[in-house]
Write a protein that holds these residues in place. Structure first.
Motif, mmCIF file in Angstrom:
data_model
loop_
_atom_site.group_PDB
_atom_site.id
_atom_site.type_symbol
_atom_site.label_atom_id
_atom_site.label_comp_id
_atom_site.label_asym_id
_atom_site.label_seq_id
_atom_site.Cartn_x
_atom_site.Cartn_y
_atom_site.Cartn_z
ATOM 1 N N LYS A 80 -1.597 -3.426 -13.513
ATOM 2 C CA LYS A 80 -0.279 -4.028 -13.707
ATOM 3 C C LYS A 80 0.808 -2.984 -13.945
ATOM 4 N N ARG A 81 0.395 -1.746 -14.146
ATOM 5 C CA ARG A 81 1.355 -0.642 -14.285
ATOM 6 C C ARG A 81 1.111 0.408 -13.203
ATOM 7 N N SER A 82 0.623 -0.074 -12.057
ATOM 8 C CA SER A 82 0.289 0.811 -10.938
ATOM 9 C C SER A 82 0.977 0.319 -9.672
ATOM 10 N N VAL A 83 1.196 1.258 -8.740
ATOM 11 C CA VAL A 83 1.930 0.962 -7.514
ATOM 12 C C VAL A 83 1.169 1.536 -6.326
ATOM 13 N N GLN A 84 1.117 0.755 -5.233
ATOM 14 C CA GLN A 84 0.537 1.208 -3.977
ATOM 15 C C GLN A 84 1.647 1.217 -2.932
ATOM 16 N N ILE A 85 1.851 2.370 -2.290
ATOM 17 C CA ILE A 85 3.039 2.626 -1.477
ATOM 18 C C ILE A 85 2.647 2.928 -0.036
ATOM 19 N N GLY A 86 3.292 2.227 0.903
ATOM 20 C CA GLY A 86 3.063 2.506 2.323
ATOM 21 C C GLY A 86 1.966 1.682 2.964
ATOM 22 N N ILE A 87 1.479 0.658 2.260
ATOM 23 C CA ILE A 87 0.337 -0.133 2.723
ATOM 24 C C ILE A 87 0.697 -0.881 4.010
ATOM 25 N N ARG A 88 -0.230 -0.896 4.960
ATOM 26 C CA ARG A 88 -0.018 -1.632 6.203
ATOM 27 C C ARG A 88 -1.323 -2.147 6.802
ATOM 28 N N THR A 89 -2.298 -2.426 5.939
ATOM 29 C CA THR A 89 -3.542 -3.088 6.345
ATOM 30 C C THR A 89 -3.956 -4.068 5.258
ATOM 31 N N VAL A 90 -4.768 -5.042 5.640
ATOM 32 C CA VAL A 90 -5.329 -6.015 4.695
ATOM 33 C C VAL A 90 -6.788 -6.229 5.076
ATOM 34 N N PHE A 91 -7.674 -6.243 4.074
ATOM 35 C CA PHE A 91 -9.089 -6.472 4.322
ATOM 36 C C PHE A 91 -9.534 -7.772 3.665
ATOM 37 N N SER A 92 -10.465 -8.449 4.298
ATOM 38 C CA SER A 92 -10.973 -9.720 3.792
ATOM 39 C C SER A 92 -11.566 -9.550 2.398
#
Length: 300
Positions: A80-92
């Motif tokens: 909740k205090r973390s960030v993911q930047i530049g994501i462009r995929t999603v996995f099941s």
């Protein structure tokens, strides 16, 4: 190997040093986070990547797609205090876990300052660990990686964001997934090395180093720092620059004596120096234009 790496990291961190780790497979972040969390408690993760790396697995499969799933479950990071930047995929089966996810489209639609502000507010003063998967960059900037995904960040976007994370208390960094056999003209390795330099400059600035702007002509340098600050400059031609600084009475450890090392890469657009002056001054990182002698950025 993960257990060996964790033990080795424990030893380094126990000495009081900070770590910048290079890969290789992104799963190395997991044992590194274990070691850092022992010392600092649950960390905020500042994660640059094309993938979220939180694939579900209950069979002990620790690889470059599962490690942050385990890191959350083990309490190594506070999602909740973390960030993911530049994501462009999603996995099941992926769960958000409460991460602030900045998909690539959002990053492209914002300025570097806006992205950095979101990261800083999300981390909210917690100690943080920066992990940078080189596939966060677009394949046009970083083809030398195992899972390239189009639509990523430019080098300039990533570097500009990192430069603005000045209010985050970083305790470590890794940069991973560089694969030279897939590279073209070593541009991926150059991007990776330059991002590490950006992080070192950020850490130097956070420790009170002065940001210095130099005039274009190496023979008419403009000084803009506190009196008595240790100075060194290494644009080509390095010898003339050093001689000029000495003639002006600038405090400077003599090249080749003590702990000062010159590192100039000619024939390209950058030169680098990482070292410490004899008087115990701060670490220095210099980036310069190798063709013209112009210094674009210097951190002392």
């Amino acid at each position: 190997f993960p257990a060996t790496l964790e033990r080795h990291a424990d030893t380094i961190l126990a000495s009081g040093a900070e770590m910048i780790s290079l890969g290789g497979d992104h799963y190395i972040s997991y044992p590194l986070l274990k070691a850092h969390a022992k010392k600092h408690g649950p960390l905020s993760l500042v994660h640059f990547d094309a993938h979220r790396d939180v694939e579900p697995d209950d069979g002990g499969r620790i690889d470059h797609g599962t490690m942050f799933n385990y890191a959350v479950r083990d309490g190594l990071i506070d999602p909740k205090r973390s960030v993911q930047i530049g994501i462009r995929t999603v996995f099941s089966g992926e769960r958000t876990y409460g991460f602030r996810i900045m998909y690539a489209d959002e990053v492209h639609g914002r300025s570097a300052a806006e992205v950095a502000e979101i990261v800083t507010k999300t981390v909210a003063g917690n100690k943080a660990y920066l992990t940078f998967d080189i596939d966060c960059l677009d394949p046009s900037a970083a083809p030398g990686t195992g899972t390239p995904i189009p639509g990523g960040l430019t080098y300039h976007q990533a570097a500009a964001i990192i430069r603005k994370l000045t209010d985050i208390n970083f305790v470590g960094m890794d940069l991973v997934e560089v694969s030279p056999p897939y590279d073209h003209g070593e541009i991926t390795s150059l991007a990776a090395a330059s991002l590490i330099m950006e992080f070192l400059c950020l850490r130097a600035a956070q420790r009170g180093a002065a940001l210095v702007t130099w005039e274009t002509d190496v023979h008419t340098l403009g000084f803009d720092a506190a009196p008595g600050a240790p100075w060194i400059l290494v644009p080509p031609p390095a010898r003339e620059a050093l001689d000029l600084l000495r003639a002006r009475g600038t405090p400077l450890a003599h090249a080749g004596i003590g702990r000062v090392t010159l590192g100039v890469k000619t024939g390209c657009n950058a030169a680098y120096l990482l070292d410490t002056c004899d008087d115990g001054g701060p670490t220095i990182a210099v980036r310069s234009g190798a063709h013209t002698g112009r210094v674009d950025r210097a951190v002392l």
